[in-house]
Motif scaffolding. Structure first.
Motif, PDB file in Angstrom:
ATOM      1  N   ARG A 170       0.820   7.012  -2.899  1.00  0.00           N
ATOM      2  CA  ARG A 170       1.295   8.242  -3.683  1.00  0.00           C
ATOM      3  C   ARG A 170      -0.098   8.645  -4.450  1.00  0.00           C
ATOM      4  O   ARG A 170      -0.571   7.758  -5.041  1.00  0.00           O
ATOM      5  CB  ARG A 170       1.716   8.137  -4.322  1.00  0.00           C
ATOM      6  N   ASN A 225      13.510   5.946 -11.760  1.00  0.00           N
ATOM      7  CA  ASN A 225      13.406   6.851 -11.113  1.00  0.00           C
ATOM      8  C   ASN A 225      11.769   7.005 -11.108  1.00  0.00           C
ATOM      9  O   ASN A 225      10.932   7.336  -9.774  1.00  0.00           O
ATOM     10  CB  ASN A 225      13.469   7.687 -11.835  1.00  0.00           C
ATOM     11  N   TYR A 263       8.039  12.047  -5.578  1.00  0.00           N
ATOM     12  CA  TYR A 263       8.735  13.524  -6.709  1.00  0.00           C
ATOM     13  C   TYR A 263       9.514  12.759  -7.279  1.00  0.00           C
ATOM     14  O   TYR A 263      10.407  11.673  -7.252  1.00  0.00           O
ATOM     15  CB  TYR A 263       9.263  14.189  -5.404  1.00  0.00           C
ATOM     16  N   ALA A 302       9.090   1.365   1.210  1.00  0.00           N
ATOM     17  CA  ALA A 302       9.346   1.254   2.694  1.00  0.00           C
ATOM     18  C   ALA A 302       7.808   1.868   3.188  1.00  0.00           C
ATOM     19  O   ALA A 302       7.376   2.883   2.796  1.00  0.00           O
ATOM     20  CB  ALA A 302      10.071   2.299   3.005  1.00  0.00           C
ATOM     21  N   ARG A 317      10.808   3.444  -8.988  1.00  0.00           N
ATOM     22  CA  ARG A 317      10.381   3.861  -7.160  1.00  0.00           C
ATOM     23  C   ARG A 317       9.151   4.149  -6.312  1.00  0.00           C
ATOM     24  O   ARG A 317       9.328   4.337  -5.475  1.00  0.00           O
ATOM     25  CB  ARG A 317      11.869   4.600  -7.321  1.00  0.00           C
ATOM     26  N   ILE A 318       8.908   5.488  -7.215  1.00  0.00           N
ATOM     27  CA  ILE A 318       8.081   6.252  -6.860  1.00  0.00           C
ATOM     28  C   ILE A 318       6.120   5.169  -6.605  1.00  0.00           C
ATOM     29  O   ILE A 318       5.820   5.613  -5.592  1.00  0.00           O
ATOM     30  CB  ILE A 318       8.364   7.717  -7.027  1.00  0.00           C
ATOM     31  N   LEU A 373      13.213   0.424  -1.624  1.00  0.00           N
ATOM     32  CA  LEU A 373      13.345   1.386  -0.667  1.00  0.00           C
ATOM     33  C   LEU A 373      12.302   2.401  -0.419  1.00  0.00           C
ATOM     34  O   LEU A 373      11.182   2.827  -0.170  1.00  0.00           O
ATOM     35  CB  LEU A 373      14.576   2.544  -1.067  1.00  0.00           C
ATOM     36  N   GLY A 374      11.573   2.292  -2.283  1.00  0.00           N
ATOM     37  CA  GLY A 374      10.431   3.333  -2.773  1.00  0.00           C
ATOM     38  C   GLY A 374       9.045   2.735  -1.647  1.00  0.00           C
ATOM     39  O   GLY A 374       8.142   3.524  -1.696  1.00  0.00           O
ATOM     40  N   ALA A 377       5.717  12.887   2.033  1.00  0.00           N
ATOM     41  CA  ALA A 377       6.044  12.335   1.787  1.00  0.00           C
ATOM     42  C   ALA A 377       4.879  10.571   1.882  1.00  0.00           C
ATOM     43  O   ALA A 377       4.092   9.703   1.449  1.00  0.00           O
ATOM     44  CB  ALA A 377       7.173  11.067   1.034  1.00  0.00           C
TER      45      ALA A 377
END
Lengths: 368, 284, 242
Positions: free
Chosen positions: C156, C146, C83, C105, C149-150, C102-103, C77
């Motif tokens: 990413r 969902n 994901y 972080a 958050r990513i 949290l995403g 990650a």
């Protein structure tokens, strides 16, 4: 086995017989625990429940009903099996992992805390417990002789069977069985005449040797029965359930029935151990019967020995009980601490337990 | 069977619940986050009580004793996690079994050092009683309630407002997904153990002036804590708090009115929750 | 050119089941890939193995030229793989804001407000829900969270997205596909497991079809529309209305 004479010399015969007897009895108990953990993956935190029920059933039968000892043992077996099945029905919806462990713990603790209460002392004898009447049959001289003959017969026939069975299937696991049995025979023969000499001296001294033979024979029988069962189709279904419950269910096996069967078997075997242990120590009380510590010891014996084979818990019990008793002579109060340390060390160094050491021997031989 | 008895029993129950919260919140976090059923937790509670007693009686200070118990048990808990459990990461059954060994070691050591005696020490400042509306309350038990409320608020703030707290709450729900976001959840394990063990030590020490410390204290309160974790729902802060109070009050009421059922009631409650509502009484 | 992701002879077992039976492919930067196949073909297992949730029994995975076969989940990650699971798996007891943080972080604290603004521009519906517990959101809102958050994390580079529009109303499907288009423009590469042909065509350039753990066909995504027989034959999906 070779060190036996030396151990006899140093520890005294009656004491050794006593230690060995408690090893045989507690081995029955830890064997019953490891069937559930090793073959079905069921960790029973409340296993002492069965042990205690066996002990108390025997106490009720001997003290209150004046029943013959054999009837008391049979009643304990029955009570153990019934409570195993009853517990299975209670946990039916969550028959696995942590929920099972906690439910069985909760049931045991309810019984434990009720039995400790003064208000229920008629049932439990309070915290002091019930002092058992020594069964008349255990005072008789004839008892040990009968059992020597019976024991020799059982051992001899199982040696023959093990030899026959070792030819086709898995060599590694069965090749060891005749060896172990040979050892048992050696112990039997080596000890029998000593015991006869001793038991003639006084009726009180006869009790221990009688228990020695009774529990040894019941252990050998239970071991052979368990070994046969876990190698049978039933045992293979148990392992399949442990590996993947949904798959076993999809293959058409009634998972609940197989688990309940194991619970009934483990329950009656643990109750048998309790039924032997209570009169052997002349007393049964809530702390000896249903306490969490009794469950903890099932875990310690089994894990040190290894739960993947029926031999493991027996080796583990023998090792721990010997260690604890002998260490107590030299280190006093510290013996339990050493047992705890050994337990932790085994968890890291020998994940397959003491039985894992024996496993290597046949492998090396095969490697020639 | 007067109203007075009832009120006193309930107040005592809440005071007991405050202590029970200190032992069970750590157990619940450890179980929820790492999946470890930590049998050594009760031993830390008891050792905290013994150490608290030693410092209380030699310094005559409640605060110093509580601080010493918390600090020493945090250290011990952290050592158990990083020294023993970390090497078995991924094997939750093995870890639970190791804590059984640790429990045996610690309980037995405490027994050798302190023996069978029950030790008790009460701070001079909280020795008295208070009369409220004709009912007499022990000062120390009222102090326990206030102290417990402060500790609960501190634990709540840690979980709610710190980064570690947020990660721990999320990982209790779905550890894999937290890692998929790029967070190494294992790094929170040691801190959770340190925090939980410190709380257990504190809970044990703070109980000394009321019930004292004795060799079976550890296992008894461990079993209560198991019941609370199950009743409240694993890993749930609100659930653990509510269940602690419920168990404390139930235990005290039963002890007053049906003494022979006192402990059994708790485990009947535990069994009922396991069978009827396995996820616990409180969600999230 | 060095591929962004390269799978070489990947085999994955789930217990005793043999799910992925030797898969090879390369994904270049900006070259979004669709993975198609019937239920049980191994699509989700393949995504999970790339992410590091499942360990392959054989083969290797390379990401930006580095062998990551042995890397742990959170390390992958950190390297830039995201994901988006099909079952959502948002943290229900946490608020929407906490989920997003949290995403984020590990990223520079100073750019967090800017990143939150970025995802709220893509998913404006979430703006007024920031302090709601995630479990109280509707299915479509949860799916947006969902994804949000990513992508709140700017590091990413590769997104593994598993059936993002399953069971959602057309409005949400539209929102989500627009979001993927924005991300593609921003330089994020997407591997999409999907069954809706429209989405596949809009978002991806190439496709592979997985059957019984093996790639049985691959090509350009446009082809799927020109030749509806492919979809019918390999996936059992009838093309309707394009």
């Amino acid at each position: 086995m070779l060190t036996l004479p030396a151990i006899i010399h140093y520890t005294g015969f009656t004491r050794l017989t006593g230690i060995l007897t408690s090893i045989f009895i507690l081995s029955l108990y830890s064997l019953s625990f490891s069937i559930l953990l090793g073959y079905l993956g069921l960790l029973n935190f409340g296993h002492a429940l069965f042990f205690g029920l066996g002990g108390y059933t025997t106490a009720y039968a001997l003290n209150y009903m004046g029943a013959p000892y054999m009837a008391a043992i049979l009643a304990s077996l029955l009570v153990g099996a019934i409570s195993g099945i009853a517990l299975s029905f209670i946990v039916r919806r969550v028959f696995h992992g942590v929920p099972f462990a906690f439910i069985s713990l909760a049931v045991m603790l309810i019984v434990y805390f009720l039995y400790r209460k003064r208000e229920l002392r008629l049932l439990s004898g309070g915290e002091q417990g019930i002092n058992l009447v020594v069964p008349g049959s255990m005072k008789a001289v004839i008892f040990s002789e009968t059992l020597v003959i019976l024991g020799a017969f059982v051992v001899a026939s199982s040696v023959v069977r093990a030899v026959i069975a070792s030819r086709p299937l898995r060599r590694g696991s069965t090749a060891f069985a005749p060896l172990a049995l040979a050892g048992v025979v050696a112990v039997l023969l080596a000890n029998s005449w000593y015991i006869e000499e001793l038991s003639l001296e006084s009726p009180a001294l006869r009790i221990t040797p009688n228990y020695y033979f009774l529990s040894l024979n019941l252990l050998v029988l239970s071991y052979l029965f368990t070994k046969r069962l876990v190698e049978s189709p039933v045992g293979r279904v148990w392992l399949a359930i442990r590996e993947n419950e949904q798959r076993a269910s999809a293959l058409g096996f009634d998972v609940f029935k197989y688990k309940a069967l194991a619970m009934a078997m483990a329950g009656s075997m643990a109750a048998l151990a309790g039924s032997l242990y209570a009169p052997f120590t002349f007393n049964i009380n809530p702390d000896k019967a249903f306490s969490p510590l009794v469950s903890v010891y099932a875990i310690i014996y089994s894990i040190i020995g290894g739960v993947w084979t029926p031999l493991g818990p027996i080796l583990g019990t023998g090792f721990v009980v010997f260690l604890e008793r002998l260490l107590a002579d030299y280190t006093g109060k510290w013996s339990t601490i050493i047992v705890g340390a050994v337990f932790i060390a085994v968890m890291y160094a020998m994940p397959r337990g003491l039985a894992g050491l024996l496993e290597k021997a046949p492998r090396l031989r095969r490697g020639r | 069977m007067s109203l007075e008895t009832l009120i006193v029993a309930i107040v005592d129950g809440i005071a007991l619940g405050a202590t029970l919260f200190m032992i069970s919140s750590g157990l619940s976090l450890i179980f929820g986050l790492m999946g470890i059923v930590n049998f050594a937790h009760g031993s830390l509670f008891m050792l905290g009580a013994y150490i608290g007693y030693e410092v209380f009686s030699s310094t005559n200070s409640l605060a110093l004793g509580l601080a010493a118990a918390t600090a020493s048990m945090s250290l011990l808990g952290g050592t158990i996690e990083s020294g023993l459990l970390k090497r078995k990461s991924g094997d939750v059954l093995g870890q639970a079994l190791i804590t059984i060994g640790v429990m045996l070691l610690l309980d037995r050591t405490a027994w050798i050092i302190w023996g069978e005696t029950t030790y008790k020490w009460v701070p001079d400042s909280l020795k008295g009683v208070i009369e409220l509306g004709g009912i007499i309350f022990y000062e120390y038990r009222l102090f326990l309630i206030a102290f417990g409320a402060v500790i609960a608020a501190a634990v709540f703030s840690f979980l709610k407002y710190t980064n570690y707290g947020t990660i721990i709450r999320a990982a209790i729900e779905d550890r894999e997904m937290v890692e998929a976001l790029g967070i190494d959840v294992r790094k929170t394990f040691t801190i959770t153990f340190i925090l939980g063990s410190g709380l257990a030590g504190l809970g044990g020490a703070v109980l000394v002036p009321w019930l004292g410390v004795y060799p079976t204290l550890g296992i008894t309160y461990l079993l209560y804590a198991f019941a609370i974790v199950v009743i409240g729902g694993i890993g749930s802060f609100t659930g653990t708090l509510a269940a602690s109070l419920l168990v404390g009050v139930t235990q005290q009421l039963a002890a007053y009115y049906v003494p022979w059922l006192a402990e059994a009631t708790i485990f009947i409650l535990m069994l009922a929750v396991l069978l009827l509502r396995p996820e616990g009484l409180v969600r999230g | 050119m060095r591929p962004l992701l390269e799978l070489k002879d990947l085999h994955v077992h789930l217990g005793t089941l043999y799910i992925i039976q030797g898969v090879n492919f390369r994904v270049h930067e900006g070259e979004n890939l669709a993975i198609l196949g019937r239920n049980g073909a191994g699509k989700t297992t393949l995504l999970k193995s790339i992410m590091g949730i499942l360990k392959p029994s054989k083969g290797s995975i390379k990401f930006r030229g580095r062998d990551i076969t042995g890397a742990r989940l959170h390390e992958r990650a950190r390297m830039g793989i995201g994901y988006v699971p099909d079952t959502r798996r948002i943290f229900g007891s946490l608020t929407v804001r906490e989920n997003l943080l949290l995403g984020a972080a590990g990223i520079d604290k100073k750019i967090i407000p800017e990143r939150l603004e970025f995802v709220l521009k893509i998913f404006p519906d979430l703006a007024k829900l920031m302090n709601h517990k995630a479990r109280n959101l509707s299915g479509g809102q949860q799916q947006m969270l969902n994804i949000a958050r990513i992508i709140v994390n700017p590091h990413r580079r590769l997104l593994l997205v598993d059936e993002p529009t399953e069971g959602l109303s057309p409005l949400y499907v539209k929102r989500i596909s627009e979001a993927f288009e924005v991300l593609t423009r921003e330089g994020v590469t997407i591997i999409l497991v999907e069954t809706k042909p429209l989405l596949v065509k809009r978002i991806t350039k190439r496709y592979v079809i997985l059957s019984h753990g093996k790639i049985v066909k691959e090509g350009d995504s446009g082809e799927l529309f020109e030749n509806p027989e492919i979809m019918r034959r390999y996936i059992g999906v009838e093309m309707r209305g394009g």
